[in-house]
Each structure stands twice: as structure tokens, then as C-alpha cells.
Enzyme design. Structure first.
Site, PDB file in Angstrom:
ATOM      1  N   LYS A 121      67.766  43.591  64.404  1.00 36.26           N
ATOM      2  CA  LYS A 121      66.369  43.804  64.784  1.00 36.26           C
ATOM      3  C   LYS A 121      65.560  42.515  64.605  1.00 36.26           C
ATOM      4  O   LYS A 121      64.787  42.125  65.489  1.00 36.26           O
ATOM      5  CB  LYS A 121      65.741  44.914  63.954  1.00 36.26           C
ATOM      6  CG  LYS A 121      64.275  45.154  64.288  1.00 36.26           C
ATOM      7  CD  LYS A 121      63.594  45.982  63.211  1.00 36.26           C
ATOM      8  CE  LYS A 121      62.090  45.841  63.312  1.00 36.26           C
ATOM      9  NZ  LYS A 121      61.379  46.423  62.175  1.00 36.26           N
ATOM     10  N   ASP A 139      61.962  49.537  66.159  1.00 33.14           N
ATOM     11  CA  ASP A 139      61.446  49.859  64.827  1.00 33.14           C
ATOM     12  C   ASP A 139      61.220  51.362  64.757  1.00 33.14           C
ATOM     13  O   ASP A 139      61.605  52.121  65.654  1.00 33.14           O
ATOM     14  CB  ASP A 139      60.161  49.071  64.531  1.00 33.14           C
ATOM     15  CG  ASP A 139      58.962  49.594  65.309  1.00 33.14           C
ATOM     16  OD1 ASP A 139      59.151  50.352  66.285  1.00 33.14           O
ATOM     17  OD2 ASP A 139      57.827  49.265  64.937  1.00 33.14           O
TER      18      ASP A 139
END
Length: 219
Positions: A121, A139
Site C-alpha cells: 500500500k 485503505d
């Protein structure tokens, strides 16, 4: 609506709502973005933006960062949480950037994910926001809304990213992931979902989500 129609509705709605897209984390270059994203793990962007000026006043590049001890970094970033792990990661990745990349943040997923404390990420955020490479960092907001909008099964973030990349045009990924984050924060929070405000979920939301909200409001 078909899945494709739902995706088109999301794209058009978010484009109208966020024609100009602010970047949540304050930074001035790829390195300061990398550090800010690392600090944001299990911490709000608001808190990170309060702490990074204190850290960057002492070290806003890897050469100055390695002059600080891990303990010094830890004390500065303590309000962001997970400071023992994050401080070691910041110091360690700064050393590697100097030793292997001439002090520059590498422009590849593989090289970024090889750095200490940098996961997929974090690498995706840096690649998209610092270098303009198409990526779709997922997220909690994106994971939640992709499920609510019946665009993913909500199984895990890996599947959510795969689904997002499959349904949305590649040239829109970098804008969309930010637009969805802002929408999640402002219109579709994890708790206290208000369908009067959350017009996208109201229009295309998963049946089970809508039924749950209606059940709570009818009590």
C-alpha cells in the site's frame, strides 16, 4: 444497475464532487511523501501532518535522517503510534536509499517494497502520488466503500484492489483512489451511515447494507 453502470455512476459522481483533488498527506518530494505514508499506518493523516514538520525540520532527506539515532526519531514520531517499528524503518530505509539508490526514492514497486517497513500500500501511494504511475492503494475507506457499492466482495484488501483495477479505467486510478478516500471521510463513514448524505450508497449500495441502515433508522 450492472457493475459497469455502478462504476460509471461512481466515476461521474466523484468527478463532479471533487474536480480538484487535495492530497491528504503534506509533503514536498518523494522522500517526504514516503516517510509520511509510512507514519500514517494506524494513524490519522491529521496527526501525521502535525508530526512531519517536526521531523522534517531536523531531517527531510535520507542523508540528514541517518544522522539521527533511531531513538531520536522514535521520540519525535511517538504521537503517530507504532514508533519503535516506524523509527527503525525510517532509519533503515534511509540507509538503503543512500547505499543502493544514491539517496533517491526508487521508482519501482519492487524496489520500494524491498525497503524496511514499506508494504504494497505504501509503495502504491508513492508510485501514484510521487511519480504518477497508475496504482490503486486500498485503505480502510476504499475497502469499505467498494463493498458498500457492491463493486467488491469485501473479502480482503488484496481482492478489493484487484476488483478496483478491473472495473475502473487505468487512467483514472490515481484520481479515483483519492476521491474515494475523501468521499468515505466526508459522506460515508464506517459508523453512523446516513443515507440522506451518502447519496452514492443510497443510489447503488449493496442490498444488505441498505437494509441494515433502514432497519436501524426505523427503530
Amino acid at each position: 444497475m450492472t457493475k459497469k453502470e455502478r462504476a460509471t455512476f461512481v466515476i461521474n459522481s466523484l468527478k463532479e464532487l471533487y474536480p480538484e483533488i487535495p492530497v491528504p498527506l503534506d509533503h514536498k518530494d518523494p522522500y517526504t511523501l514516503l516517510i509520511a505514508v509510512l507514519l500514517s499506518a494506524q494513524c490519522t493523516d491529521v496527526r501525521v501532518n502535525q508530526i512531519t514538520p517536526l521531523l522534517f525540520a531536523k531531517a527531510d532527506n535520507p542523508y540528514d535522517m541517518v544522522k539521527l539515532s533511531v531513538e531520536e526519531i522514535k521520540e519525535i514520531i511517538k504521537p503517530c503510534g507504532l514508533s519503535p517499528m516506524k523509527s527503525k524503518g525510517i532509519h533503515g530505509l534511509s540507509e538503503i536509499l543512500i547505499e543502493k539508490h544514491n539517496g533517491q526514492v526508487p521508482q519501482s514497486f519492487e524496489a520500494l517494497e524491498a525497503l524496511p517497513a514499506v508494504g504494497h500500500k505504501t509503495a502504491s501511494v508513492v508510485m501514484s502520488q510521487a511519480f504518477g504511475v497508475p496504482a490503486f492503494p486500498v485503505d480502510t475507506h476504499i475497502h469499505r466503500l467498494m463493498y458498500r457499492w457492491n463493486l467488491s466482495n469485501g473479502k480482503n484488501v488484496v481482492q478489493t484492489e484487484k476488483d478496483a483495477k478491473a472495473i475502473f479505467p487505468k487512467e483514472l486510478w490515481n484520481d479515483l483512489h483519492l476521491q474515494i478516500i475523501w468521499y468515505g471521510r466526508e459522506y460515508s463513514p464506517a459508523r453512523g451511515l446516513n443515507l440522506e448524505k451518502d447519496f452514492i450508497t443510497r443510489a447503488i449500495g449493496r442490498k444488505s447494507v441498505l437494509e441494515e441502515v433502514n432497519k436501524k433508522t426505523s427503530r
